[in-house]
Design a protein around this motif. Structure first.
Motif, short mmCIF file in Angstrom:
data_model
loop_
_atom_site.label_atom_id
_atom_site.label_comp_id
_atom_site.label_asym_id
_atom_site.label_seq_id
_atom_site.Cartn_x
_atom_site.Cartn_y
_atom_site.Cartn_z
N ASP A 322 0.83 -1.20 0.00
CA ASP A 322 0.00 0.00 0.00
C ASP A 322 0.86 1.25 0.00
O ASP A 322 0.57 2.22 -0.71
N LEU A 323 1.92 1.26 0.82
CA LEU A 323 2.79 2.42 0.90
C LEU A 323 3.51 2.66 -0.43
O LEU A 323 3.62 3.80 -0.89
N LYS A 324 3.97 1.59 -1.05
CA LYS A 324 4.63 1.71 -2.36
C LYS A 324 3.64 2.28 -3.39
O LYS A 324 3.98 3.17 -4.18
N GLY A 325 2.41 1.78 -3.38
CA GLY A 325 1.42 2.23 -4.34
C GLY A 325 1.10 3.71 -4.20
O GLY A 325 1.05 4.44 -5.19
N GLU A 364 9.10 14.75 -4.11
CA GLU A 364 9.97 14.91 -2.94
C GLU A 364 10.17 13.63 -2.14
O GLU A 364 10.84 13.66 -1.11
N HIS A 365 9.58 12.53 -2.59
CA HIS A 365 9.67 11.29 -1.81
C HIS A 365 10.45 10.20 -2.56
O HIS A 365 10.19 9.01 -2.37
N ALA A 366 11.41 10.62 -3.39
CA ALA A 366 12.17 9.63 -4.17
C ALA A 366 12.92 8.66 -3.26
O ALA A 366 12.94 7.45 -3.51
N ASP A 367 13.55 9.18 -2.21
CA ASP A 367 14.30 8.30 -1.28
C ASP A 367 13.35 7.34 -0.57
O ASP A 367 13.68 6.17 -0.37
N ASP A 368 12.17 7.85 -0.16
CA ASP A 368 11.19 6.98 0.50
C ASP A 368 10.75 5.86 -0.43
O ASP A 368 10.63 4.70 -0.02
N LEU A 369 10.48 6.19 -1.69
CA LEU A 369 10.03 5.17 -2.64
C LEU A 369 11.12 4.13 -2.88
O LEU A 369 10.82 2.93 -2.92
N ARG A 370 12.37 4.56 -3.01
CA ARG A 370 13.47 3.59 -3.19
C ARG A 370 13.58 2.68 -1.96
O ARG A 370 13.82 1.48 -2.09
N GLY A 371 13.41 3.27 -0.78
CA GLY A 371 13.48 2.45 0.43
C GLY A 371 12.38 1.41 0.49
O GLY A 371 12.60 0.26 0.86
N GLU A 373 10.75 0.16 -2.10
CA GLU A 373 11.03 -0.83 -3.15
C GLU A 373 12.06 -1.85 -2.67
O GLU A 373 11.94 -3.05 -2.96
N SER A 374 13.07 -1.39 -1.91
CA SER A 374 14.04 -2.32 -1.33
C SER A 374 13.37 -3.28 -0.36
O SER A 374 13.62 -4.49 -0.38
N LEU A 375 12.48 -2.74 0.47
CA LEU A 375 11.79 -3.59 1.44
C LEU A 375 10.86 -4.59 0.75
O LEU A 375 10.72 -5.73 1.22
N VAL A 376 10.23 -4.19 -0.33
CA VAL A 376 9.36 -5.11 -1.07
C VAL A 376 10.20 -6.28 -1.61
O VAL A 376 9.77 -7.44 -1.56
N SER A 377 11.39 -5.99 -2.11
CA SER A 377 12.27 -7.06 -2.58
C SER A 377 12.68 -7.98 -1.44
O SER A 377 12.70 -9.21 -1.59
N ILE A 378 12.98 -7.39 -0.30
CA ILE A 378 13.35 -8.20 0.88
C ILE A 378 12.17 -9.05 1.33
O ILE A 378 12.31 -10.24 1.64
N GLU A 379 10.97 -8.44 1.37
CA GLU A 379 9.75 -9.15 1.78
C GLU A 379 9.50 -10.35 0.88
O GLU A 379 9.19 -11.45 1.35
N ARG A 380 9.67 -10.17 -0.41
CA ARG A 380 9.46 -11.26 -1.37
C ARG A 380 10.50 -12.36 -1.19
O ARG A 380 10.20 -13.55 -1.27
N CYS A 381 11.75 -11.97 -0.92
CA CYS A 381 12.82 -12.95 -0.73
C CYS A 381 12.55 -13.86 0.46
O CYS A 381 12.90 -15.04 0.44
N HIS A 404 21.68 -1.40 2.71
CA HIS A 404 22.86 -2.26 2.93
C HIS A 404 22.44 -3.72 3.03
O HIS A 404 23.08 -4.61 2.45
N PHE A 405 21.32 -3.97 3.72
CA PHE A 405 20.85 -5.35 3.87
C PHE A 405 20.39 -5.90 2.52
O PHE A 405 20.64 -7.07 2.20
#
Length: 520
Positions: A322-325, A364-371, A373-381, A404-405
């Motif tokens: 939801d947050l990514k969307g 203004e939320h480019a860093d938040d979106l990248r973060g 997206e990283s978590l979504v990849s981790i969640e899927r893994c 980093h993780f």
């Protein structure tokens, strides 16, 4: 032919006797029913509970020697039968010249008939005829769909049991609830008001869409209403402020946002709010409302205008999906200025296609979106889809750790520079690798990896400074509640995984955890 009434009652008693039902005949004609029929309760039935009650019904019998397909019944009788919480029936009998029953019709007072009866009774009461219901009639029609296959108790019993559906208590509850709600399908009140503001109708229209606003009125009157008929006398009147709370959506559906008409886009589940008041407004003021968990829109389809509000609280946690969307939607509106395309899809209705003007102004939320997206990849893994949630506050605080993780999980090699506590000897016959645990806590999960890096190359200065790009191998993953694993267990797990490596591998194990925490 005389005394058809008694003949009809005796026919019902015979039908009940044929199949073991008890017919208690009314001794007072004013009761509105001729027999109270009780069905035996099968206490040995598989689905019977100790609290289940036996089925029972009231039956009014009408017998005639004419070929009728309808019967005029007094409203007073119909009201008694319709408002009875249990089962109620009219049994219409066609009697031949030899006093034998040719046909039997069983009419159930179902929702449709109850609504018609109550609507008619209510109309008579509003017109001042409440005391004359016994002199007013309504025709109850019957035909093949109500006819019993044979004039026998077996078919009477079967018809009743099919209507009950095996649960008489539930039938009574459902009917009682319906009796309370019937006639209020379009609301329980009618409100008439005047406003001095020329924008009053526009404001009230937005309120009818669920927008949180108030409207000052100079004169207002409210009337109770049922079956579309107003009760005499107003409930209240005068000047004041109108609010509309708990406005219900007209439908649920899906909305798509696209950069181009035939491009892939963003998709969200939504509630759609529309109001008939829109027909009273000029085209440029007509709008509908779209509401989602994290945003709401007022859409003006005739002007391509859209008013939007994002419900992003900095400290509230949201599921990653939801947050990514919603961050992607913010980017859609603000990353560039120009035209966008939208479609609202509601099952059983025509799709609503419209264009919108995007304001641009910078995302203004480019860093938040990248973060995220990283978590979504981790969640899927870790196979935790739909399990993890985070707030923007937490995301900002852990952004570097999360990135980093993610690198640890998905990259074959890492650029490394670290200072060891003491000098060690390196080389083909000495230390060849470095092992450590890396973890991150998201929601109620500790996610971690046991990693070994190949340090056999010339990547050491003075025996203590390790640098360069090193190949990475994941030995194991950790996914658990942080409270379920102690720090010593993490190190023991890492040591066990290192001990499983070939004997010619000489690995040093680093404790990279901050003090008193498994998370780095």
């Amino acid at each position: 032919m005389k005394d058809l009434g008694n003949l009809g009652e005796s026919v019902l008693q015979t039908m009940c006797f044929q199949v073991g039902l008890t017919a208690n005949v009314s001794k007072v004609d004013a009761n509105g029913w001729d027999a109270f029929v009780e069905f035996p309760l099968d206490v040995n039935a598989e689905k019977t509970f100790v609290h289940d009650s036996q089925a029972e019904c009231k039956v009014q019998v009408k017998a005639t020697s004419k070929n009728k397909r309808g019967w005029d019944v007094s409203l007073s009788n119909l009201r008694k039968m319709a408002t009875y919480p249990g089962l109620a029936f009219y049994l219409f009998l066609k009697i031949d010249d030899d006093a034998k029953v040719e046909k039997a019709y069983l009419v159930h007072l179902d929702r449709d008939l109850i609504w018609k009866v109550l609507q008619r009774v209510d109309r008579e009461k509003v017109q001042g005829n409440g005391a004359k219901l016994n002199k007013k009639t309504m025709t109850i029609k019957y035909g093949k769909s109500e006819q019993l296959s044979e004039v026998h108790g077996k078919y009477f019993k079967l018809a009743v049991e099919q209507i009950v559906g095996g649960d008489f208590s539930r039938y009574v509850r459902t009917k009682t609830e319906y009796l309370e709600k019937a006639g209020y399908e379009q609301g329980a009140y009618e409100l008439n008001f005047e406003t001095s503001s020329p924008e009053g109708l526009i404001t009230f229209h937005e309120m009818s869409l669920g927008v949180d606003k108030e409207l000052e009125v100079s004169k207002a009157e409210a009337f109770e209403k049922r079956f579309g008929l107003k009760r005499p006398g107003s409930v209240f009147g005068g000047a004041g402020v109108i609010r509309l709370d708990n406005v219900k959506p007209k439908a649920k559906g899906t909305i798509f946002f696209k950069e181009a008409r035939h491009a892939p886009g963003l998709k969200f589940d939504i509630e759609l709010y529309a109001s008939p008041l829109s027909e009273m407004l000029p085209n440029e003021k007509k709008c509908f409302r779209v509401n989602s968990e994290l945003f709401e829109l007022l859409v003006y389809p005739f002007t391509s205008k859209i008013s939007y509000k994002f419900k992003l609280d900095y400290r509230s946690r949201h599921k990653l999906k939801d947050l990514k969307g919603v961050l992607e939607l913010v980017k859609f509106f603000y990353s560039q200025k120009g035209q966008g395309y939208c479609k609202v899809v509601v099952s059983g209705n025509n799709d609503i296609d419209f264009t919108i003007h995007r304001e641009g102004g910078g995302f203004e939320h480019a860093d938040d979106l990248r973060g995220v997206e990283s978590l979504v990849s981790i969640e899927r893994c870790y196979h935790l889809e739909e399990c993890l949630s985070i707030s923007l506050e937490e995301l900002n605080a852990r952004e570097s750790n999360i990135k980093h993780f993610e690198n640890m999980l998905f990259r074959d090699s890492l650029e490394v520079k670290m200072e060891l506590d003491e000098e060690v000897k390196w080389g083909a016959d000495e230390i060849t690798g470095i092992a450590f645990f890396q973890g991150v806590i998201i929601s109620n999960y500790l996610l971690g990896v046991c990693i070994v890096m190949d340090a056999s190359g010339e990547k050491v200065i003075n025996g203590r400074t390790v640098y360069g790009r090193m190949p990475v191998t994941i030995l194991d993953k950790v996914c658990c509640d942080p409270a379920d694993i102690a720090e010593d267990e993490i190190m023991k797990l890492l040591e066990d995984k290192v001990s499983d490596l070939p004997d010619d591998e000489k690995i040093i194990i680093l404790d990279m955890r901050p003090k008193n925490s498994p998370e780095n």
